[in-house]
Design an enzyme around this catalytic site. Structure first.
Site, PDB file in Angstrom:
ATOM      1  N   ARG A  77       0.432 -46.374   0.297  1.00  0.00           N
ATOM      2  CA  ARG A  77      -1.314 -45.998   0.997  1.00  0.00           C
ATOM      3  C   ARG A  77      -1.455 -44.788   2.708  1.00  0.00           C
ATOM      4  O   ARG A  77      -2.137 -44.577   2.740  1.00  0.00           O
ATOM      5  CB  ARG A  77      -2.593 -46.791   0.840  1.00  0.00           C
ATOM      6  CG  ARG A  77      -3.730 -46.667   0.828  1.00  0.00           C
ATOM      7  CD  ARG A  77      -4.207 -47.768  -0.260  1.00  0.00           C
ATOM      8  NE  ARG A  77      -4.395 -48.793  -0.113  1.00  0.00           N
ATOM      9  CZ  ARG A  77      -4.121 -50.003   1.163  1.00  0.00           C
ATOM     10  NH1 ARG A  77      -4.612 -49.448   2.585  1.00  0.00           N
ATOM     11  NH2 ARG A  77      -3.856 -50.998   1.027  1.00  0.00           N
ATOM     12  N   TYR A 138     -20.452 -25.949  -5.123  1.00  0.00           N
ATOM     13  CA  TYR A 138     -19.275 -26.977  -6.598  1.00  0.00           C
ATOM     14  C   TYR A 138     -20.833 -27.997  -6.519  1.00  0.00           C
ATOM     15  O   TYR A 138     -21.495 -28.875  -5.654  1.00  0.00           O
ATOM     16  CB  TYR A 138     -18.660 -27.274  -6.593  1.00  0.00           C
ATOM     17  CG  TYR A 138     -18.370 -28.294  -7.229  1.00  0.00           C
ATOM     18  CD1 TYR A 138     -17.664 -28.152  -8.081  1.00  0.00           C
ATOM     19  CD2 TYR A 138     -17.891 -29.595  -6.988  1.00  0.00           C
ATOM     20  CE1 TYR A 138     -17.421 -28.963  -9.544  1.00  0.00           C
ATOM     21  CE2 TYR A 138     -17.323 -30.502  -7.911  1.00  0.00           C
ATOM     22  CZ  TYR A 138     -17.339 -30.045  -9.063  1.00  0.00           C
ATOM     23  OH  TYR A 138     -16.688 -30.973 -10.356  1.00  0.00           O
ATOM     24  N   ASP A 203     -15.747 -25.021   2.418  1.00  0.00           N
ATOM     25  CA  ASP A 203     -15.015 -25.026   1.455  1.00  0.00           C
ATOM     26  C   ASP A 203     -14.616 -23.888   0.878  1.00  0.00           C
ATOM     27  O   ASP A 203     -14.912 -22.869   0.872  1.00  0.00           O
ATOM     28  CB  ASP A 203     -15.823 -25.576   0.177  1.00  0.00           C
ATOM     29  CG  ASP A 203     -14.962 -25.819  -1.247  1.00  0.00           C
ATOM     30  OD1 ASP A 203     -14.201 -25.328  -1.504  1.00  0.00           O
ATOM     31  OD2 ASP A 203     -15.110 -27.000  -1.811  1.00  0.00           O
ATOM     32  N   LYS A 228      -7.329 -25.821  -7.813  1.00  0.00           N
ATOM     33  CA  LYS A 228      -7.470 -25.101  -8.438  1.00  0.00           C
ATOM     34  C   LYS A 228      -6.200 -24.089  -8.121  1.00  0.00           C
ATOM     35  O   LYS A 228      -5.138 -24.343  -8.460  1.00  0.00           O
ATOM     36  CB  LYS A 228      -8.528 -24.513  -7.353  1.00  0.00           C
ATOM     37  CG  LYS A 228      -9.927 -25.664  -8.153  1.00  0.00           C
ATOM     38  CD  LYS A 228     -10.652 -25.986  -9.448  1.00  0.00           C
ATOM     39  CE  LYS A 228     -11.914 -26.451 -10.057  1.00  0.00           C
ATOM     40  NZ  LYS A 228     -11.895 -27.658  -9.324  1.00  0.00           N
TER      41      LYS A 228
HETATM   42  N1  PLP Z   1     -15.378 -28.004  -4.068  1.00  0.00           N
HETATM   43  C1  PLP Z   1     -15.491 -26.905  -4.810  1.00  0.00           C
HETATM   44  C2  PLP Z   1     -15.476 -24.942  -4.778  1.00  0.00           C
HETATM   45  C3  PLP Z   1     -14.754 -27.350  -6.192  1.00  0.00           C
HETATM   46  O1  PLP Z   1     -14.734 -25.539  -7.650  1.00  0.00           O
HETATM   47  C4  PLP Z   1     -14.713 -27.835  -6.796  1.00  0.00           C
HETATM   48  C5  PLP Z   1     -13.991 -28.454  -8.469  1.00  0.00           C
HETATM   49  O2  PLP Z   1     -14.116 -27.859  -8.820  1.00  0.00           O
HETATM   50  C6  PLP Z   1     -14.444 -29.554  -5.810  1.00  0.00           C
HETATM   51  C7  PLP Z   1     -14.955 -29.384  -4.733  1.00  0.00           C
HETATM   52  C8  PLP Z   1     -14.029 -30.459  -6.528  1.00  0.00           C
HETATM   53  O3  PLP Z   1     -12.315 -30.968  -6.827  1.00  0.00           O
HETATM   54  P1  PLP Z   1     -11.964 -31.685  -8.084  1.00  0.00           P
HETATM   55  O4  PLP Z   1     -12.452 -31.568  -8.669  1.00  0.00           O
HETATM   56  O5  PLP Z   1     -10.616 -31.234  -7.103  1.00  0.00           O
HETATM   57  O6  PLP Z   1     -12.420 -33.646  -7.076  1.00  0.00           O
END
Ligand code: PLP
Length: 408
Positions: A77, A138, A203, A228
């Protein structure tokens, strides 16, 4: 045996290298000297040590500033050598000092929110934390901020209104560009200027460092759902924040205390994913640009969104029922998520952004007719044949109208 240390992989520092070179070498520079080619996967949860005094000193040092532990690992951890390789590589690709990996993108965003210091207080985690954010984000990021689940308060602003929305207790400004799911873009440099001393989190999940490096435009924190494009094959759930070493230290301490660590197998798969990232993103982007062009010329499509920046995501609105389109795809997979080698389609109002209040969602441009396509590496004509059938019966030719409405 993998001799890289836990918190920060201490590979060879090399002269600046092109992105394509970093993608296949960063985080692996020490391997040849160890007689290895593929990076080892270290699955240990704990590590032997016969010198408890030295361990105490190292843990004290970590507790002070969250610096990567020098020397051998202690406990999974606190850090893991395989994950540290991925962190090193991603930091190199994003052009930041450090990167800190988490069990998911949402775990990464949660750690950032928990790590925000309240202005005027010496320690993170005290008092209210105000966040200014631009919609759309998101859906679950929007939800985390709107619901205030981690004790933050959010003000939603337009990119032009960020400076006015800042308060003395604002700890973070957050944007996505291109944004999920509308692919709206913001001028990151202008937004960073508007933030002043307040850290900007960008992001960068949709663009990836192949198309955009937000740290170079003034973002202090660069977030990825590594699930992704970084992983790229739909088989790893992960998140990562690329940032300066000071903020990385705060994130490591939060990760240590809250436990949202990335599994070493996932770290290995992500490092492997990075090596093909530039090739995958460019090939998928070429497919996406062509599909955006064909969709824009199609009378069954009301509107197409494709980022100025390029990329492998396309959003479009259909005249007819979007649920019918989803139900008719055969080659394309109808599924949430994105960034895989294969093409996925989903209806954001039903899935990725369902958790956002309907009025807020529509106000952010996420209409009920919007579909989001994550374009993969298949042959573009095969993809078009599937979409063409899924779009249903031909309509009167309105292609010129659709083309006019193509954004960017
Ligand atoms: N940021 C974006 C732009 C996303 O599309 C997503 C998930 O679809 C996330 C953050 C969150 O990521 P995770 O699903 O890996 O927790």
């Amino acid at each position: 045996m993998d001799t890289a240390s836990t918190g920060a992989y201490d590979g060879v520092r090399t002269a600046p290298r092109a992105l394509a070179t970093e993608a296949v070498h960063a985080g692996r520079d020490d391997l040849a000297r160890q007689g290895l080619h593929a990076p080892p996967i270290d699955l240990s949860t704990t590590y032997p040590s016969y010198d408890s005094r030295a361990e105490a000193a190292r843990i004290d040092a970590f507790a002070t500033d969250g610096a990567g532990l020098a020397g051998p690992p202690v406990y999974a951890r606190l850090g893991n050598p395989t994950v540290a390789r991925f962190e090193t590589a991603l930091a190199r690709l994003e052009g930041t000092e450090s990167a800190v990996a988490f069990a998911s993108g949402m775990a990464a965003l949660s750690a950032v929110l928990l790590a925000l210091p309240t202005p005027g207080s010496a320690r993170a985690g005290q008092g209210p934390r105000h966040v200014v954010a631009v919609r759309p984000l998101y859906g679950c990021s929007d939800h985390l901020l709107t619901a205030g689940l981690l004790g933050t308060e959010v003000t939603w602003a337009d990119p032009d209104g960020i400076a006015d929305a800042l308060r003395p207790d604002t700890g973070l400004v957050m944007v996505e560009s291109p944004a999920n799911p509308t692919l709206a873009e913001v001028d990151l440099r202008a937004v960073a200027d508007a933030c002043g001393p307040v850290p900007l989190l960008a992001d960068n999940t949709f663009a990836t460092p192949v198309l955009q490096r937000p740290a170079g435009q003034g973002a202090r924190l660069v977030l990825h759902s590594a699930t992704k494009y970084l992983g790229g094959h739909g088989d790893v759930l992960a998140g990562v924040v690329a940032c300066d070493e000071e903020f990385a230290g705060r994130l490591r301490r939060i990760r240590f205390a809250t436990g949202g660590v990335l599994h070493p197998l996932a770290g290995y798969l992500l490092l492997r994913g990075l090596s093909t990232l530039p090739v995958r993103v460019r090939a998928a982007s070429a497919n996406a640009a062509e599909l955006a062009r064909r969709l824009a010329a199609d009378p069954r499509v009301a509107r197409v969104r494709y980022p100025r920046l390029g990329g492998a995501m396309v959003a479009f609105e259909v005249h007819d029922d979007p649920h019918e389109v989803i139900s008719r795809v055969r080659l394309v997979t109808p599924a949430v998520s994105l960034g895989s080698v294969d093409t996925l389609i989903q209806h954001p109002a039903s899935l990725s952004h369902r958790i956002v209040d309907a009025d807020d969602r529509r106000g952010a441009g996420v209409t009920d007719r919007l579909l989001r396509l994550s374009v993969g590496l298949e042959d573009v004509d095969d993809l078009w044949a599937d979409l063409d059938r899924a779009l249903g019966a031909p309509r009167e030719r309105q292609g010129a109208e659709a083309l006019r409405e193509t954004v960017r």
